[in-house]
Design a protein around this motif. Structure first.
Motif, PDB file in Angstrom:
ATOM      1  N   ASP A  40       0.844  -1.190   0.000  1.00 43.30           N
ATOM      2  CA  ASP A  40       0.000   0.000   0.000  1.00 43.30           C
ATOM      3  C   ASP A  40       0.876   1.235   0.000  1.00 43.30           C
ATOM      4  O   ASP A  40       1.845   1.321   0.752  1.00 43.30           O
ATOM      5  N   GLY A  41       0.568   2.196  -0.830  1.00 48.33           N
ATOM      6  CA  GLY A  41       1.395   3.377  -0.986  1.00 48.33           C
ATOM      7  C   GLY A  41       1.017   4.538  -0.093  1.00 48.33           C
ATOM      8  O   GLY A  41      -0.089   4.609   0.448  1.00 48.33           O
ATOM      9  N   VAL A  42       1.946   5.457   0.024  1.00 51.11           N
ATOM     10  CA  VAL A  42       1.744   6.682   0.792  1.00 51.11           C
ATOM     11  C   VAL A  42       0.739   7.562   0.058  1.00 51.11           C
ATOM     12  O   VAL A  42       0.813   7.732  -1.153  1.00 51.11           O
ATOM     13  N   ARG A  43      -0.178   8.113   0.815  1.00 55.81           N
ATOM     14  CA  ARG A  43      -1.149   9.049   0.264  1.00 55.81           C
ATOM     15  C   ARG A  43      -0.638  10.458   0.549  1.00 55.81           C
ATOM     16  O   ARG A  43      -0.195  10.753   1.652  1.00 55.81           O
ATOM     17  N   LYS A  44      -0.746  11.331  -0.468  1.00 54.31           N
ATOM     18  CA  LYS A  44      -0.207  12.684  -0.314  1.00 54.31           C
ATOM     19  C   LYS A  44      -0.953  13.636  -1.246  1.00 54.31           C
ATOM     20  O   LYS A  44      -1.353  13.254  -2.338  1.00 54.31           O
ATOM     21  N   TRP A  45      -1.133  14.865  -0.795  1.00 58.30           N
ATOM     22  CA  TRP A  45      -1.719  15.910  -1.626  1.00 58.30           C
ATOM     23  C   TRP A  45      -0.707  16.333  -2.683  1.00 58.30           C
ATOM     24  O   TRP A  45       0.465  16.484  -2.385  1.00 58.30           O
ATOM     25  N   ASN A  46      -1.181  16.571  -3.897  1.00 62.38           N
ATOM     26  CA  ASN A  46      -0.346  17.126  -4.960  1.00 62.38           C
ATOM     27  C   ASN A  46      -0.915  18.445  -5.461  1.00 62.38           C
ATOM     28  O   ASN A  46      -0.527  18.930  -6.518  1.00 62.38           O
ATOM     29  N   LYS A  47      -1.859  18.990  -4.700  1.00 60.33           N
ATOM     30  CA  LYS A  47      -2.432  20.299  -5.024  1.00 60.33           C
ATOM     31  C   LYS A  47      -2.719  21.017  -3.711  1.00 60.33           C
ATOM     32  O   LYS A  47      -2.776  20.394  -2.645  1.00 60.33           O
ATOM     33  N   ASP A  48      -2.893  22.314  -3.798  1.00 57.93           N
ATOM     34  CA  ASP A  48      -3.148  23.103  -2.596  1.00 57.93           C
ATOM     35  C   ASP A  48      -4.411  22.634  -1.892  1.00 57.93           C
ATOM     36  O   ASP A  48      -5.367  22.168  -2.539  1.00 57.93           O
ATOM     37  N   ILE A  49      -4.408  22.780  -0.582  1.00 56.99           N
ATOM     38  CA  ILE A  49      -5.561  22.416   0.232  1.00 56.99           C
ATOM     39  C   ILE A  49      -6.367  23.683   0.479  1.00 56.99           C
ATOM     40  O   ILE A  49      -5.872  24.647   1.076  1.00 56.99           O
TER      41      ILE A  49
ATOM     42  N   MET B 249      -4.963  18.411  11.334  1.00 57.07           N
ATOM     43  CA  MET B 249      -4.551  19.045  10.079  1.00 57.07           C
ATOM     44  C   MET B 249      -3.263  18.419   9.548  1.00 57.07           C
ATOM     45  O   MET B 249      -3.127  18.192   8.349  1.00 57.07           O
ATOM     46  N   THR B 250      -2.329  18.127  10.434  1.00 53.52           N
ATOM     47  CA  THR B 250      -1.058  17.546   9.995  1.00 53.52           C
ATOM     48  C   THR B 250      -1.250  16.133   9.469  1.00 53.52           C
ATOM     49  O   THR B 250      -0.732  15.782   8.408  1.00 53.52           O
ATOM     50  N   GLN B 251      -2.009  15.322  10.182  1.00 49.12           N
ATOM     51  CA  GLN B 251      -2.204  13.952   9.718  1.00 49.12           C
ATOM     52  C   GLN B 251      -3.000  13.902   8.423  1.00 49.12           C
ATOM     53  O   GLN B 251      -2.782  13.019   7.601  1.00 49.12           O
ATOM     54  N   SER B 252      -3.884  14.861   8.206  1.00 50.81           N
ATOM     55  CA  SER B 252      -4.660  14.863   6.962  1.00 50.81           C
ATOM     56  C   SER B 252      -3.810  15.206   5.741  1.00 50.81           C
ATOM     57  O   SER B 252      -4.256  15.051   4.608  1.00 50.81           O
ATOM     58  N   LEU B 253      -2.558  15.620   5.962  1.00 48.51           N
ATOM     59  CA  LEU B 253      -1.633  15.858   4.848  1.00 48.51           C
ATOM     60  C   LEU B 253      -1.153  14.547   4.229  1.00 48.51           C
ATOM     61  O   LEU B 253      -0.577  14.544   3.148  1.00 48.51           O
ATOM     62  N   GLY B 254      -1.368  13.440   4.931  1.00 48.20           N
ATOM     63  CA  GLY B 254      -0.944  12.131   4.449  1.00 48.20           C
ATOM     64  C   GLY B 254      -0.128  11.365   5.471  1.00 48.20           C
ATOM     65  O   GLY B 254       0.126  10.178   5.301  1.00 48.20           O
ATOM     66  N   MET B 255       0.277  12.021   6.531  1.00 49.36           N
ATOM     67  CA  MET B 255       1.032  11.365   7.612  1.00 49.36           C
ATOM     68  C   MET B 255       0.013  10.846   8.618  1.00 49.36           C
ATOM     69  O   MET B 255      -0.170  11.408   9.694  1.00 49.36           O
ATOM     70  N   ILE B 256      -0.668   9.775   8.252  1.00 46.78           N
ATOM     71  CA  ILE B 256      -1.893   9.389   8.940  1.00 46.78           C
ATOM     72  C   ILE B 256      -1.696   8.549  10.195  1.00 46.78           C
ATOM     73  O   ILE B 256      -2.599   8.446  11.004  1.00 46.78           O
TER      74      ILE B 256
ATOM     75  N   GLY C  79     -11.295  14.635  18.101  1.00 46.19           N
ATOM     76  CA  GLY C  79     -10.924  15.161  16.801  1.00 46.19           C
ATOM     77  C   GLY C  79     -10.674  13.998  15.866  1.00 46.19           C
ATOM     78  O   GLY C  79     -10.217  12.940  16.299  1.00 46.19           O
ATOM     79  N   LEU C  80     -11.017  14.177  14.619  1.00 45.09           N
ATOM     80  CA  LEU C  80     -10.836  13.140  13.600  1.00 45.09           C
ATOM     81  C   LEU C  80     -10.553  13.803  12.263  1.00 45.09           C
ATOM     82  O   LEU C  80     -10.858  14.982  12.074  1.00 45.09           O
ATOM     83  N   PHE C  81     -10.027  13.030  11.337  1.00 44.84           N
ATOM     84  CA  PHE C  81      -9.918  13.492   9.961  1.00 44.84           C
ATOM     85  C   PHE C  81     -10.248  12.333   9.047  1.00 44.84           C
ATOM     86  O   PHE C  81     -10.176  11.164   9.429  1.00 44.84           O
ATOM     87  N   SER C  82     -10.602  12.664   7.842  1.00 49.90           N
ATOM     88  CA  SER C  82     -10.872  11.667   6.811  1.00 49.90           C
ATOM     89  C   SER C  82     -10.349  12.230   5.495  1.00 49.90           C
ATOM     90  O   SER C  82     -10.484  13.428   5.236  1.00 49.90           O
ATOM     91  N   ILE C  83      -9.733  11.372   4.700  1.00 50.58           N
ATOM     92  CA  ILE C  83      -9.240  11.808   3.390  1.00 50.58           C
ATOM     93  C   ILE C  83      -9.755  10.861   2.312  1.00 50.58           C
ATOM     94  O   ILE C  83      -9.964   9.681   2.559  1.00 50.58           O
ATOM     95  N   ASP C  84      -9.980  11.409   1.144  1.00 49.59           N
ATOM     96  CA  ASP C  84     -10.318  10.625  -0.043  1.00 49.59           C
ATOM     97  C   ASP C  84      -9.162  10.767  -1.017  1.00 49.59           C
ATOM     98  O   ASP C  84      -8.614  11.857  -1.183  1.00 49.59           O
ATOM     99  N   TYR C  85      -8.798   9.655  -1.644  1.00 48.65           N
ATOM    100  CA  TYR C  85      -7.659   9.687  -2.552  1.00 48.65           C
ATOM    101  C   TYR C  85      -7.932   8.840  -3.778  1.00 48.65           C
ATOM    102  O   TYR C  85      -8.781   7.948  -3.777  1.00 48.65           O
TER     103      TYR C  85
END
Length: 179
Positions: free
Chosen positions: A1-10, A119-126, A80-86
């Protein structure tokens, strides 16, 4: 499983504005992440249509009802929680949301910690860690309000061009140099 990361501004939309103190904390966190990131930046936007990230300040029940129904079983044991879609083929994060419980947490130090962590974990460092109790990534609930020096190095390295979406964890760890 690969690292998830933003490639555009949030582009962050706040459906319910926080109080002035929490707004200042949010601005501080955004500024610090932007300083540490060489690949993207975080910005507040004034409409949900322009956003790709929702930051919700309120109760867990309202968060579940309005933004993240799949978190229903998690709100009782979290503040507190976060969720990301990739994209499952490119591993690029395309949208996300986070919740900060301002109804049960009144202490600004704890709110600052929660905001910074989600906010930090939602950058992909989950993933949480358990080896450094002062880290923003520490898995047990603590109210440390700032990144440690190691956190800053890790975030800066992760948010650099060296780390690409889809890389496996071992590739990431080879590229991140923390003393």
């Amino acid at each position: 499983d690969g690292v998830r990361k933003w490639n555009k501004d949030i582009l962050i939309y706040l459906p319910n504005a926080p109080d002035q103190v929490l707004q200042e904390i949010l601005n501080e966190v955004i500024d610090e992440i932007n300083f540490l990131s060489e690949t993207i930046s975080l910005r507040l936007v004034n409409s949900v249509e322009r956003s790709n990230f929702i930051l919700f300040f309120g109760s867990g029940e309202d968060y579940v009802k309005q933004w993240e129904p799949s978190a229903a079983n998690l709100i009782a044991s979290n503040r507190g929680l976060f969720s990301i879609d990739y994209n499952s083929s490119s591993y690029e994060i395309v949208s996300g949301n986070a919740w900060i419980d301002v109804t049960l947490v009144a202490d600004y130090a704890c709110l600052k910690h929660l905001l910074r962590e989600e906010m930090t974990q939602s950058l992909g460092m989950i993933n949480d860690i358990y080896s450094d109790q002062e880290s923003i990534f520490y898995g047990n609930y603590r109210c440390f309000t700032d990144y440690t020096a190691r956190d800053k190095v890790f975030i800066a390295e992760f948010m650099s061009e060296k780390i690409k979406p889809g890389q496996c964890i071992s590739q990431v760890l080879e590229r991140i140099t923390i003393d």
